[in-house]
Design a protein around this motif. Structure first.
Motif, short mmCIF file in Angstrom:
data_model
loop_
_atom_site.label_atom_id
_atom_site.label_comp_id
_atom_site.label_asym_id
_atom_site.label_seq_id
_atom_site.Cartn_x
_atom_site.Cartn_y
_atom_site.Cartn_z
N LEU A 40 0.99 -1.11 0.10
CA LEU A 40 0.48 -0.18 -0.09
C LEU A 40 0.98 0.58 0.28
O LEU A 40 1.27 1.78 0.89
N MET A 41 0.80 2.57 -1.26
CA MET A 41 1.32 3.13 -1.23
C MET A 41 0.64 4.42 -0.20
O MET A 41 -0.96 3.99 -0.29
N ASP A 42 1.80 5.62 -0.22
CA ASP A 42 0.86 6.51 0.53
C ASP A 42 0.49 7.78 -0.01
O ASP A 42 1.82 8.18 -0.91
N ASP A 43 -0.78 8.46 -0.76
CA ASP A 43 -0.28 9.93 -1.71
C ASP A 43 0.28 9.53 -3.52
O ASP A 43 0.68 10.25 -3.87
N MET A 44 0.38 8.34 -4.22
CA MET A 44 0.16 7.72 -5.07
C MET A 44 -0.84 8.09 -5.80
O MET A 44 -1.53 7.48 -5.86
N GLY A 45 -0.65 9.13 -6.32
CA GLY A 45 -1.59 8.73 -8.26
C GLY A 45 -1.65 8.42 -8.76
O GLY A 45 -0.52 7.13 -9.51
N ALA A 46 -2.80 8.29 -9.64
CA ALA A 46 -3.39 6.82 -10.50
C ALA A 46 -2.37 6.64 -11.96
O ALA A 46 -2.47 6.65 -12.46
N HIS A 47 -1.80 8.39 -11.73
CA HIS A 47 -0.96 8.70 -13.24
C HIS A 47 1.01 9.20 -12.31
O HIS A 47 1.57 9.82 -13.38
N ASP A 48 1.07 8.62 -11.17
CA ASP A 48 2.43 8.89 -10.79
C ASP A 48 3.31 7.01 -10.97
O ASP A 48 4.70 7.50 -10.45
N LEU A 49 2.92 6.55 -11.75
CA LEU A 49 3.90 5.36 -12.07
C LEU A 49 3.89 5.71 -13.45
O LEU A 49 3.06 6.23 -14.58
N SER A 50 5.01 5.00 -14.67
CA SER A 50 5.66 5.20 -15.32
C SER A 50 5.22 4.09 -16.46
O SER A 50 4.00 5.14 -17.69
N GLY A 51 4.32 3.27 -15.99
CA GLY A 51 3.78 2.33 -16.08
C GLY A 51 2.41 3.01 -16.12
O GLY A 51 0.64 2.17 -17.10
N ASN A 308 -4.46 7.32 -1.44
CA ASN A 308 -5.77 8.34 -2.27
C ASN A 308 -5.13 8.50 -3.00
O ASN A 308 -3.59 8.54 -3.42
N GLY A 309 -5.64 10.13 -4.12
CA GLY A 309 -5.00 10.32 -5.17
C GLY A 309 -3.25 11.07 -4.19
O GLY A 309 -3.49 11.58 -3.68
N GLY A 310 -2.44 11.71 -6.01
CA GLY A 310 -1.55 12.17 -5.79
C GLY A 310 -2.00 13.91 -4.96
O GLY A 310 -2.96 14.59 -5.29
N VAL A 311 -0.75 14.33 -4.60
CA VAL A 311 -0.47 15.19 -3.42
C VAL A 311 -0.30 17.18 -4.76
O VAL A 311 0.57 17.23 -5.56
N SER A 312 -1.98 17.13 -5.55
CA SER A 312 -1.11 18.06 -6.31
C SER A 312 -2.25 19.89 -5.73
O SER A 312 -1.89 20.90 -6.73
N SER A 313 -2.40 19.87 -4.83
CA SER A 313 -2.66 20.90 -3.62
C SER A 313 -2.65 20.81 -2.28
O SER A 313 -3.10 19.29 -1.93
N GLY A 314 -2.19 21.89 -1.69
CA GLY A 314 -2.36 21.84 -0.19
C GLY A 314 -0.69 20.92 0.23
O GLY A 314 -0.38 20.53 -0.96
N GLY A 335 -8.53 12.61 -6.79
CA GLY A 335 -8.64 12.23 -5.43
C GLY A 335 -8.73 10.88 -5.35
O GLY A 335 -8.25 10.05 -4.73
N ILE A 336 -9.39 10.33 -5.81
CA ILE A 336 -10.09 8.82 -5.33
C ILE A 336 -9.50 7.80 -5.85
O ILE A 336 -9.31 6.58 -6.20
N ARG A 337 -9.00 8.45 -7.53
CA ARG A 337 -8.71 6.59 -8.27
C ARG A 337 -6.94 7.04 -8.11
O ARG A 337 -6.54 7.27 -7.92
N GLU A 338 -6.75 4.75 -8.57
CA GLU A 338 -5.95 4.55 -8.19
C GLU A 338 -5.17 3.89 -8.71
O GLU A 338 -5.32 2.55 -9.51
N PRO A 339 -3.65 3.47 -8.78
CA PRO A 339 -3.08 1.93 -9.64
C PRO A 339 -3.86 1.19 -9.11
O PRO A 339 -3.77 1.22 -7.49
N LEU A 340 -4.16 -0.02 -9.36
CA LEU A 340 -4.57 -1.31 -7.80
C LEU A 340 -4.46 -2.39 -9.08
O LEU A 340 -4.42 -2.45 -10.09
N TYR A 341 -3.10 -3.29 -9.22
CA TYR A 341 -2.46 -4.70 -9.26
C TYR A 341 -2.93 -5.76 -8.35
O TYR A 341 -2.14 -5.43 -7.23
N ILE A 342 -3.44 -6.76 -9.24
CA ILE A 342 -3.09 -7.89 -8.57
C ILE A 342 -1.86 -9.01 -9.28
O ILE A 342 -2.68 -9.33 -10.46
N ARG A 343 -0.71 -9.53 -8.73
CA ARG A 343 0.28 -10.52 -9.67
C ARG A 343 -0.07 -11.70 -8.94
O ARG A 343 -0.08 -11.73 -7.82
#
Length: 528
Positions: A40-51, A308-314, A335-343
């Protein structure tokens, strides 16, 4: 145990054709009890990954989890801030139902002193003792259970080892690392390492050590990083690397744009934050390599998501979630969209994708189901097992609900949300208005359709209102101290002088002679 200091980037070789051959036919799960590693990441947004499309951040190890498993294209946290989402993972319930609707420690009621129209609702400040957590469910089934990293679900007496985890490395009541991301950590349940030791690498090595010690019995290990939460910190070499890689801002373009309440970051070019992403990716690599080394990868379920989403404000204004609107603390998709993977190589074909909207509350029943353990429907009442999707089928269509009756430090407004099919309705508690978005055609939530489609707006609002009542959701009350002129002046200052300070500060971070302090691993953070 010897700690690592920023090991070189190790790209995991992704042999796609070989891994694909490991995918088994529907329902053919390994007879041996699978292990589980929940990251589980903290504050990583949906587009904070190269993938996930970032051309600035680098995350090959995390990307490999998606490439070798199942990527949910519409993964969601159950809240726009941390504690509620984390509680949902532990309990399988939405925040409105379990009562943990804000990050634990946030002020509510008359203790809230900012000049706003309503008083943030009261909320629960710890996990309920009577509920059965996901760790307790696994422990009942004979699994070893382990937790490392951020907890933030109650004070002492409500820490991980009070809720089903046999071992706890670093989980306590605080939401950000007390000593920052380098030792000394000042953490009551994590011994300090040598000065300058990396916290995410240390947490990964603690997890790897647990896996080595318990490789002969099934285990449920949760690695809950403090990264990439503030304070934003990295090493000088990583800052230099990403300073040179940062895209040049076009002439006349501003880095921040005011969206209703606060300035919001529009570009991914924060070199310190990028260094944090690379470091936590290295840490994930430590765990993945351990599973390979011990020949446990085939029968281990690895889950990756964020709270939760990436910190773009505050906070540190560190990233951009575009093309999604908003970020942490806000009611829009950012604020609510996330990467979610299951391997799970024994059951999931590499490179799988699915567009079903799913949430962190679904992980509890899904992981029990994949491990062949009895479900607990009276506990995980808002989560559903995603095993049918994993086996090539589908789950029944359902509404998803969010409830955040608070003001976010990042500019969010008290709201509740229902999402059904392509429609998303946001209800605002300040004035009772509704916004309606068609996510299939407007993922960036730029066009409010509530006035042009009043029937759909009313239908969804009635459904949301009824659900909130059924689960006993607490709603904000009017603030008797409200002064509209004071509120107007408060936001005017933020949107003018504070915005300019942000533009200046984040430009300086990219200068060749910039440094946060003499040591580089001391705290630094921008002003809200």
């Amino acid at each position: 145990m010897k700690a690592r200091f920023y090991p070189p980037q190790k790209l995991l070789g992704v042999a796609f054709t070989l891994v694909a051959c490991l995918g088994l036919a529907s329902g053919q799960l390994n007879a041996a009890k699978p292990n589980v590693v929940l990251i589980l990441m903290d504050d990583m947004g949906a587009h904070d990954l190269s993938g996930e499309g970032s051309t600035f951040y680098q995350s090959p190890n995390i990307d490999s989890i998606a490439a070798e498993g199942l990527r949910f294209k519409n993964g969601y946290a159950t809240c726009c801030v941390c504690s509620p989402s984390r509680a949902s993972i532990q309990l399988g319930t939405f925040p409105a139902r379990n009562g943990i609707t804000d990050w634990i420690g946030a002020k509510s009621g008359l203790e809230w002193t900012r000049p706003n129209r309503v008083l943030p609702a009261e909320y629960e400040h710890r996990l309920p003792d009577e509920d059965v957590t996901i760790a307790e469910a696994f422990r009942e089934a004979g699994y070893g259970t382990f937790f490392a990293g951020k907890w933030h679900l109650g004070d002492k007496g409500s820490w991980p080892d009070d809720h089903g985890y046999d071992e706890n490395k670093g989980g306590h009541d605080r939401g950000s690392p007390p000593g920052g991301f380098f030792s000394p950590y000042k953490n009551p349940v994590l011994e300090d390492g040598p000065p300058g030791e990396s916290l995410p690498i240390r947490l990964a090595e603690e997890t790897a050590d647990y896996i080595r010690r318990h490789q002969d019995q099934p285990f449920f290990a949760m690695l809950s990083f403090y990264s990439v939460h503030a304070p934003v910190q990295t090493t000088k070499p990583l800052w230099q690397k990403y300073r040179e890689l940062a895209p040049e801002l076009p002439e006349g373009q501003e880095r921040f744009k005011v969206d209703r309440t606060l300035p919001v970051r529009q570009v991914q070019d924060h070199p310190v934050y990028a260094g944090m992403v690379e470091t936590v990716d290295d840490a994930v690599g430590v765990v993945l390599e351990t599973l390979e080394e011990l020949e446990l990868a085939e029968n281990t379920i690895v889950v990756f998501t964020s709270d939760n989403g990436g910190v773009s404000s505050g906070d540190a204004y560190a990233t951009s979630n575009l093309p999604l609107r908003g970020g942490k603390g806000r009611q829009w998709e950012g604020g609510i969209r996330e990467p979610l993977y299951i391997r799970f190589p024994a059951a999931i074909k590499a490179g799988s994708e699915d567009a079903t909207p799913v949430t962190g509350a679904d992980l509890y029943p899904t992981l029990l189901d994949l491990c062949g353990l009895p479900l607990k429907p009276q506990q995980h009442v808002d989560g559903v097992s995603l095993k049918p999707i994993i086996e090539g089928g589908s789950i029944d269509e359902r509404p998803l609900y969010w409830h955040y009756p608070h003001y976010g430090n990042q500019g969010g407004e008290p709201n509740a949300i229902i999402q059904l099919q392509r429609w998303k309705l946001i209800h605002y508690f300040e004035d009772g208005r509704n916004e309606l978005y068609d996510l299939d055609n407007d993922a960036g939530e730029t066009s409010d359709l509530s006035l042009s489609n009043p029937a759909k707006t009313q239908q969804l609002w009635q459904q949301l209102d009824q659900w909130l009542t059924e689960v006993g959701a607490k709603r904000p009350e009017p603030d008797p101290r409200y002064d509209p002129k004071q509120t107007q002046e408060y936001y005017r200052r933020i949107q003018t002088a504070n915005k300019q300070r942000l533009e200046d500060f984040h430009q300086r971070i990219l200068k060749a002679n910039w440094q946060p302090n003499a040591e580089w691993w001391g705290s630094f953070q921008t002003v809200d």
